[in-house]
Write a protein that holds these residues in place. Structure first.
Motif, PDB file in Angstrom:
ATOM      1  N   ARG A  31      -7.644  -7.261  11.935  1.00  0.00           N
ATOM      2  CA  ARG A  31      -6.253  -6.875  11.720  1.00  0.00           C
ATOM      3  C   ARG A  31      -5.299  -7.569  12.704  1.00  0.00           C
ATOM      4  O   ARG A  31      -4.285  -8.145  12.304  1.00  0.00           O
ATOM      5  CB  ARG A  31      -6.155  -5.351  11.848  1.00  0.00           C
ATOM      6  CG  ARG A  31      -4.773  -4.788  11.579  1.00  0.00           C
ATOM      7  CD  ARG A  31      -4.796  -3.268  11.633  1.00  0.00           C
ATOM      8  NE  ARG A  31      -3.468  -2.715  11.428  1.00  0.00           N
ATOM      9  CZ  ARG A  31      -2.904  -2.547  10.255  1.00  0.00           C
ATOM     10  NH1 ARG A  31      -3.559  -2.886   9.163  1.00  0.00           N
ATOM     11  NH2 ARG A  31      -1.678  -2.040  10.147  1.00  0.00           N
ATOM     12  N   ASP A  32      -5.602  -7.502  13.980  1.00  0.00           N
ATOM     13  CA  ASP A  32      -4.718  -8.109  14.981  1.00  0.00           C
ATOM     14  C   ASP A  32      -4.668  -9.625  14.841  1.00  0.00           C
ATOM     15  O   ASP A  32      -3.607 -10.239  15.013  1.00  0.00           O
ATOM     16  CB  ASP A  32      -5.165  -7.721  16.387  1.00  0.00           C
ATOM     17  CG  ASP A  32      -4.894  -6.257  16.705  1.00  0.00           C
ATOM     18  OD1 ASP A  32      -4.055  -5.650  16.011  1.00  0.00           O
ATOM     19  OD2 ASP A  32      -5.534  -5.721  17.632  1.00  0.00           O
ATOM     20  N   LYS A  38       6.590  -8.388  15.358  1.00  0.00           N
ATOM     21  CA  LYS A  38       5.986  -9.314  16.317  1.00  0.00           C
ATOM     22  C   LYS A  38       6.684 -10.674  16.334  1.00  0.00           C
ATOM     23  O   LYS A  38       6.788 -11.323  17.382  1.00  0.00           O
ATOM     24  CB  LYS A  38       4.498  -9.512  16.012  1.00  0.00           C
ATOM     25  CG  LYS A  38       3.607  -8.378  16.482  1.00  0.00           C
ATOM     26  CD  LYS A  38       2.152  -8.669  16.137  1.00  0.00           C
ATOM     27  CE  LYS A  38       1.216  -7.627  16.750  1.00  0.00           C
ATOM     28  NZ  LYS A  38       1.108  -7.765  18.213  1.00  0.00           N
ATOM     29  N   GLU A  60      10.255  -8.135   8.465  1.00  0.00           N
ATOM     30  CA  GLU A  60       8.810  -8.089   8.703  1.00  0.00           C
ATOM     31  C   GLU A  60       8.220  -6.807   8.157  1.00  0.00           C
ATOM     32  O   GLU A  60       8.776  -5.724   8.331  1.00  0.00           O
ATOM     33  CB  GLU A  60       8.524  -8.192  10.204  1.00  0.00           C
ATOM     34  CG  GLU A  60       9.059  -9.467  10.842  1.00  0.00           C
ATOM     35  CD  GLU A  60       8.648  -9.615  12.292  1.00  0.00           C
ATOM     36  OE1 GLU A  60       7.429  -9.629  12.557  1.00  0.00           O
ATOM     37  OE2 GLU A  60       9.548  -9.704  13.150  1.00  0.00           O
ATOM     38  N   TYR A  65       8.141  -1.467   6.528  1.00  0.00           N
ATOM     39  CA  TYR A  65       6.699  -1.423   6.315  1.00  0.00           C
ATOM     40  C   TYR A  65       6.322  -0.906   4.934  1.00  0.00           C
ATOM     41  O   TYR A  65       5.458  -1.462   4.265  1.00  0.00           O
ATOM     42  CB  TYR A  65       6.069  -0.562   7.410  1.00  0.00           C
ATOM     43  CG  TYR A  65       4.571  -0.700   7.524  1.00  0.00           C
ATOM     44  CD1 TYR A  65       3.957  -1.947   7.590  1.00  0.00           C
ATOM     45  CD2 TYR A  65       3.766   0.433   7.567  1.00  0.00           C
ATOM     46  CE1 TYR A  65       2.586  -2.066   7.712  1.00  0.00           C
ATOM     47  CE2 TYR A  65       2.387   0.323   7.683  1.00  0.00           C
ATOM     48  CZ  TYR A  65       1.806  -0.925   7.749  1.00  0.00           C
ATOM     49  OH  TYR A  65       0.437  -1.039   7.858  1.00  0.00           O
ATOM     50  N   PHE A  87       3.988  -6.152   7.568  1.00  0.00           N
ATOM     51  CA  PHE A  87       2.755  -5.876   8.300  1.00  0.00           C
ATOM     52  C   PHE A  87       2.742  -6.451   9.719  1.00  0.00           C
ATOM     53  O   PHE A  87       1.944  -6.028  10.558  1.00  0.00           O
ATOM     54  CB  PHE A  87       1.539  -6.409   7.513  1.00  0.00           C
ATOM     55  CG  PHE A  87       1.387  -7.901   7.569  1.00  0.00           C
ATOM     56  CD1 PHE A  87       0.436  -8.485   8.378  1.00  0.00           C
ATOM     57  CD2 PHE A  87       2.224  -8.726   6.826  1.00  0.00           C
ATOM     58  CE1 PHE A  87       0.302  -9.862   8.440  1.00  0.00           C
ATOM     59  CE2 PHE A  87       2.102 -10.087   6.879  1.00  0.00           C
ATOM     60  CZ  PHE A  87       1.133 -10.665   7.693  1.00  0.00           C
ATOM     61  N   THR A  88       3.629  -7.415  10.021  1.00  0.00           N
ATOM     62  CA  THR A  88       3.694  -7.961  11.383  1.00  0.00           C
ATOM     63  C   THR A  88       4.445  -7.043  12.332  1.00  0.00           C
ATOM     64  O   THR A  88       4.390  -7.232  13.558  1.00  0.00           O
ATOM     65  CB  THR A  88       4.357  -9.346  11.382  1.00  0.00           C
ATOM     66  OG1 THR A  88       5.594  -9.274  10.662  1.00  0.00           O
ATOM     67  CG2 THR A  88       3.459 -10.386  10.735  1.00  0.00           C
ATOM     68  N   ALA A 142      -3.020  -6.878   6.438  1.00  0.00           N
ATOM     69  CA  ALA A 142      -3.704  -7.154   7.700  1.00  0.00           C
ATOM     70  C   ALA A 142      -5.133  -6.625   7.679  1.00  0.00           C
ATOM     71  O   ALA A 142      -5.981  -7.107   8.428  1.00  0.00           O
ATOM     72  CB  ALA A 142      -2.926  -6.530   8.860  1.00  0.00           C
ATOM     73  N   ARG A 176      -2.407 -10.652  11.932  1.00  0.00           N
ATOM     74  CA  ARG A 176      -0.994 -10.499  12.281  1.00  0.00           C
ATOM     75  C   ARG A 176      -0.521 -11.623  13.210  1.00  0.00           C
ATOM     76  O   ARG A 176       0.549 -12.205  13.021  1.00  0.00           O
ATOM     77  CB  ARG A 176      -0.779  -9.133  12.933  1.00  0.00           C
ATOM     78  CG  ARG A 176      -1.089  -7.966  12.000  1.00  0.00           C
ATOM     79  CD  ARG A 176      -1.024  -6.644  12.732  1.00  0.00           C
ATOM     80  NE  ARG A 176       0.360  -6.267  13.014  1.00  0.00           N
ATOM     81  CZ  ARG A 176       0.713  -5.491  14.031  1.00  0.00           C
ATOM     82  NH1 ARG A 176      -0.201  -5.038  14.873  1.00  0.00           N
ATOM     83  NH2 ARG A 176       1.981  -5.174  14.206  1.00  0.00           N
TER      84      ARG A 176
END
Length: 412
Positions: A391-392, A284, A278, A306, A280-281, A356, A395
């Protein structure tokens, strides 16, 4: 029978407290086979409270009112009830004795306005409040049954269980039971689901069907009534079979089942181990599935890489690939999935790379997402998406889409 719930109190409208009473009462009424058709919340204003009572009397057979039975000037339920029902109020001696005993027992002086809490409507069936002060009341006015209850949840629930429910069961000879099941679908939008089921929805009687959209998926609530719970469940089962015959390819579970739980079951069924890379996540995706009991049987681990440097150093993404295509690309997502399968020694690998937001990156707009999949020795696949939102949201939508892709690949 049409049931309505009216909650009285400005604090509810201001959002200072949640109207949990209506939810609880609705659940209990559904269990009785007396479905609630309407919820209303009205502030502490005499004209508005009376107006809500007047409207309820026109459209409902049972009206349950909570709140507004306290000792202060803004507790207006009795005043509004007197106006609409044409009933006077009087002091209920047993309730008054209980109130006085409370103050005496606690060595407190009782203010005169507390006598108001003992007031009941003329001709009311009074329900003794053993948890508080103001009694509950039931009044039969023409074709409408009125129930007045305190707003304190503990008191309301005790009076419902001890007095209101037995009264309703006796008065209405309730025989029907209500059963609901929520079906969950992913990979199909609400409008497409409704189109596929249009004939069933337009002709619904018992059971009823109600599509409900949520983030990244669609729910379909089936509700049936029957003289017994078993009869209602049988009707639900028959309708569910019909529904799945039309849109079963998108169905992943019912009620409390989650998409990550279904993916976990599919991985276990195949004997597969899962790994993820992962960007940008930020982990999660793996967090969602690792939070499930028994996740260790199917989850090997995850790598959060990242920056471009971490993709090179941890995932062995070649420098030339990043230089030529960038980290936010079909090529990078594919290599992330391939190398994750090898590095973590897993059967199934999923990768996430994207933007994101709020700013663009590598010439890609916010919401641009690439998700790669590598399953056993199959050819890798990469899917590109453009998600809306902040952004959130981007994601979260990417993570949900990852589970959706895995679900549709693994179930086949």
């Amino acid at each position: 029978m049409r049931t309505e719930i009216i909650a009285v109190g400005t604090e509810l409208l201001l959002g200072q407290i949640a109207n949990t009473n209506a939810q609880w009462i609705s659940q209990r009424m559904a269990e009785l086979g007396l479905p609630v058709y309407s919820h209303a919340v009205v502030g502490d204003n005499l004209d508005r409270v009376a107006g809500s009572f007047r409207e309820a009397a026109r459209r409902s057979d049972i009206v349950i009112v909570t709140g507004g039975l306290g000792p202060t000037e803004d507790d207006l339920t009795r005043d509004a009830g007197s106006m609409i029902l044409g009933k006077t109020v009087h002091e209920h001696a047993p309730s008054m004795e209980r109130i006085e005993a409370y103050y005496k027992r606690n060595n407190k002086k009782m203010s005169l306005n507390n006598r108001k809490q003992s007031h009941v409507f003329e001709g009311a069936h009074v329900l003794d409040n053993m948890e508080g002060m103001a009694p509950g009341q039931i009044i039969q006015q023409g074709e409408v049954t009125w129930v007045f209850l305190p707003g304190v949840p503990r008191e309301m629930k005790a009076l419902m269980e001890s007095g209101v429910i037995p009264y309703l069961q006796q008065s209405f000879s309730i025989q029907s039971e209500i059963v609901s099941e929520m079906l969950h679908f992913i990979g199909i939008g609400e409008s497409d689901l409704e189109t596929e089921l249009q004939t069933l929805i337009s002709g619904q009687t018992n059971p009823t069907l109600a599509p409900l959209a949520s983030e990244g998926e669609v729910g379909l609530r089936l509700t049936a009534t029957g003289e017994t719970t078993e009869e209602a469940k049988a009707k639900i089962a028959e309708m569910k079979t019909t529904v799945l015959g039309k849109v079963g390819d998108f169905y992943y579970g019912s009620d409390d089942q989650t998409i990550e739980g279904t993916v976990q079951q599919l991985l276990s069924r195949h004997g597969y181990r899962l790994g993820a890379a992962e960007s940008f996540t930020g982990g999660k995706f793996m967090e969602r599935i690792i939070s499930l009991p028994g996740a260790s049987a199917v989850c090997q681990g995850g790598l959060t890489t990242y920056t471009a440097e971490m993709k090179e150093q941890v995932l062995d993404i070649p420098k030339y690939l990043i230089r030529e295509y960038g980290t936010i690309s079909h090529e990078c997502a594919e290599m992330m999935a391939l190398n994750t399968q090898s590095l973590l020694d897993v059967d199934v690998a999923v990768s996430f790379t994207g933007v994101a937001g709020p700013d663009s990156s590598e010439g890609k707009e916010p919401g641009t997402v690439f998700i790669g999949l590598q399953i056993k020795d199959k050819s890798p696949e990469v899917h590109r998406f453009q998600f809306p939102g902040g952004r959130d949201q981007v994601r979260e939508r990417a993570v949900k889409k990852g589970f959706e892709l895995l679900f549709h690949r693994l179930k086949n």
